[in-house]
Design a protein around this motif. Structure first.
Motif, mmCIF file in Angstrom:
data_model
loop_
_atom_site.group_PDB
_atom_site.id
_atom_site.type_symbol
_atom_site.label_atom_id
_atom_site.label_comp_id
_atom_site.label_asym_id
_atom_site.label_seq_id
_atom_site.Cartn_x
_atom_site.Cartn_y
_atom_site.Cartn_z
ATOM 1 N N PRO A 219 -7.747 32.739 36.294
ATOM 2 C CA PRO A 219 -8.997 32.573 36.055
ATOM 3 C C PRO A 219 -9.914 33.802 36.098
ATOM 4 C CG PRO A 219 -8.064 31.223 37.974
ATOM 5 C CD PRO A 219 -7.038 32.391 37.422
ATOM 6 N N ASP A 220 -9.770 34.675 36.737
ATOM 7 C CA ASP A 220 -10.782 35.981 36.427
ATOM 8 C C ASP A 220 -10.587 36.811 35.113
ATOM 9 O OD1 ASP A 220 -8.240 36.553 37.419
ATOM 10 O OD2 ASP A 220 -9.009 38.241 38.423
ATOM 11 N N LYS A 221 -9.293 36.356 34.388
ATOM 12 C CA LYS A 221 -9.195 36.929 33.126
ATOM 13 C C LYS A 221 -9.243 36.112 31.914
ATOM 14 C CE LYS A 221 -6.318 40.576 35.374
ATOM 15 N NZ LYS A 221 -5.130 41.203 35.324
ATOM 16 N N SER A 223 -11.832 34.803 30.530
ATOM 17 C CA SER A 223 -12.778 34.840 29.610
ATOM 18 C C SER A 223 -12.432 35.719 28.275
ATOM 19 C CB SER A 223 -14.247 35.345 30.199
ATOM 20 O OG SER A 223 -13.769 36.656 30.629
ATOM 21 N N ALA A 302 -14.786 30.210 31.839
ATOM 22 C CA ALA A 302 -14.240 30.802 32.959
ATOM 23 C C ALA A 302 -14.920 30.896 34.112
ATOM 24 C CB ALA A 302 -13.999 32.529 32.480
ATOM 25 N N GLY A 303 -16.297 30.886 34.228
ATOM 26 C CA GLY A 303 -17.144 30.953 35.547
ATOM 27 C C GLY A 303 -17.099 29.377 35.846
ATOM 28 N N ILE A 306 -13.628 29.291 38.063
ATOM 29 C CA ILE A 306 -13.567 29.916 39.227
ATOM 30 C C ILE A 306 -14.399 29.104 40.210
ATOM 31 C CG2 ILE A 306 -14.562 32.161 40.142
ATOM 32 C CD1 ILE A 306 -13.694 33.741 37.625
ATOM 33 N N ARG A 309 -12.454 26.451 41.729
ATOM 34 C CA ARG A 309 -11.500 26.818 42.613
ATOM 35 C C ARG A 309 -11.990 27.486 43.874
ATOM 36 N NH1 ARG A 309 -6.500 28.681 38.640
ATOM 37 N NH2 ARG A 309 -6.533 26.853 37.281
ATOM 38 N N THR A 310 -12.943 28.182 43.768
ATOM 39 C CA THR A 310 -13.503 28.961 44.801
ATOM 40 C C THR A 310 -14.753 28.419 45.629
ATOM 41 O OG1 THR A 310 -14.817 30.467 43.535
ATOM 42 C CG2 THR A 310 -12.424 31.082 43.895
ATOM 43 N N PRO A 314 -19.531 32.525 39.531
ATOM 44 C CA PRO A 314 -19.678 34.143 39.396
ATOM 45 C C PRO A 314 -21.027 34.228 38.458
ATOM 46 C CG PRO A 314 -18.135 33.493 37.979
ATOM 47 C CD PRO A 314 -18.384 32.070 38.939
#
Length: 443
Positions: A219-221, A223, A302-303, A306, A309-310, A314
């Motif tokens: 997920p953090d990659k 974008s 992407a945000g 994230i 899930r968290t 961001p």
């Protein structure tokens, strides 16, 4: 030869104006990147490495966009001057000399634009750094450095990019058939060549590869591959432009019946008939829409993944970061589209005179020009939005988050419409000052 170079350049100053503006814009962007490189060398450390990476990204995006846009504007400039080149050949000037004159003119325009762009942007570099780097970890408060080496590097970069973009047009000038001396100037017809087909296949493969890799991307990659989908799809549309643009213009403009407005009918026929000019105006703006819409759609997708899930969203892309990364290519694309239209307006006095001779009023002529602007921008926005939609659908399929950055698309569309309206109506208004009998008797 020097006298011929400068006298012809001055005689066709309006024709070369679009190339000069693009060169100046490229010079401004290159000056920012050169300042980032020199500043990175001064400060060193992780902050320096970050600036090196940013400047490299900016230069790559700028170079690719500038070569595409300058290829169109230089080809148009040569096409509009083709009668003069054919006359040179008739009086004994060798084709190699004609090509040499055009190459020299391209270099002079590049140098003038690069110097002007650097001169404009240097005084505002400190303010630009503060705006674009605010909030970036380790980069806040950095003061830019810009010396003679950076300036020379920026000018050299712009000159190389402009020459690369204009070399095809320069070669075409030396190969102009002498019969062109008897013809109306126009852009050459774009055909679906083998190189275009190969480019389309490679771009389609790249898009397919990125889409299939999304489900396994962290997920953090996410974008990064999503961000590339829209520009690559727009590039695919541009590659198949000879097959796509003409048919798509006729398709979507049919929503307004031809019988409802004579001005709309003439604008529609003009843009569909002049395929070369239309493609040169549509392609850059379509890429601009895809760049802006793709960046924000990818980041927000992407945000959202994230955050789901968290439980913590961001930070999004700041305005400064967006301007720093894609501001230069966006500027080049929008200016290139408007500049191409403005340059081609020079050769349309006879067309406008014929409309007036057939009974068209001044209002009709201006309405036709405005209608062409709407068609150019509408086509670019629809195709660019389709490219952004690919990013949206791919993100929704891979991550379950459906996002479409409509505000970013709308902002580019509004800016493009304003500039395109100016580019179409200003030459039309100027042509209306000419006496119809004099214009028609000139041929």
């Amino acid at each position: 030869m020097l006298k011929l170079i400068f006298s012809d350049l001055l005689a066709g100053a309006r024709v070369w104006l679009g190339t000069l503006l693009i060169a100046a814009a490229t010079g401004a962007v290159a000056a920012v990147a050169a300042a980032e490189v020199q500043t990175a060398a001064r400060i060193g450390g992780n902050a320096g490495l970050a600036l090196y990476a940013i400047s490299g990204t900016v230069l790559v995006f700028t170079a690719v966009t500038a070569i595409v846009v300058l290829g169109a504007t230089t080809t148009l400039a040569v096409a509009l001057r083709q009668r003069g080149y054919a006359l040179w050949l008739l009086i004994g000037v060798r084709p190699a000399q004609v090509t040499g004159v055009v190459v020299a003119q391209v270099v002079l325009v590049a140098l003038a634009g690069a110097v002007a762009g650097c001169a404009v942007v240097v005084p505002v570099l400190p303010a630009f750094f503060r705006f674009s780097l605010t909030g970036s970890s380790g980069l806040d408060g950095i003061e830019p450095s810009f010396g003679l080496v950076a300036a020379a590097s920026a000018v050299l970069f712009v000159t190389m990019v402009v020459v690369l973009g204009g070399v095809r047009g320069a070669l075409r000038a030396g190969a102009a058939p002498v019969l062109h001396a008897l013809r109306e100037p126009d852009l050459p017809r774009r055909r679906m060549t083998a190189s275009r087909a190969l480019t389309a296949v490679l771009l389609a493969a790249a898009v397919t590869g990125l889409v299939t890799s999304l489900p396994t991307t962290a997920p953090d990659k996410l974008s990064v591959p999503l961000m590339l989908l829209a520009p690559l799809t727009a590039g695919l549309f541009a590659a198949v432009g000879p097959l796509l643009f003409h048919r798509f213009v006729l398709l979507w403009t049919a929503v307004v019946p031809a019988t409802s407005s004579a001005a709309w009918f003439l604008a529609r026929e003009s843009t569909s008939y002049n395929a070369g000019r239309s493609a040169a105006a549509i392609s850059p703006l379509m890429v601009a829409v895809a760049l802006a819409g793709g960046l924000y759609t990818a980041n927000r997708t992407a945000g959202a993944v994230i955050a789901a899930r968290t439980g913590e969203a961001p930070p999004g892309v700041s305005a400064g970061a967006a301007v720093l990364l894609i501001g230069g290519p966006l500027l080049l694309a929008v200016l290139g589209s408007a500049g191409t239209i403005f340059m081609s307006g020079r050769g349309r006095e006879r067309e406008i005179a014929l409309v007036q001779a057939a009974g068209g009023t001044r209002a009709t002529v201006l309405a036709i020009a405005a209608g062409e602007a709407v068609i150019y921008v509408g086509t670019a926005v629809l195709l660019g939005s389709a490219a952004v939609l690919v990013t949206s659908v791919a993100g929704g399929w891979a991550a379950g988050e459906w996002v479409f950055a409509a505000p970013a698309v709308g902002l580019v569309a509004a800016l493009g419409l304003v500039l395109t309206l100016l580019a179409t109506t200003a030459p039309a208004a100027h042509a209306l000052r000419e006496a119809v009998p004099r214009v028609l008797a000139a041929e």
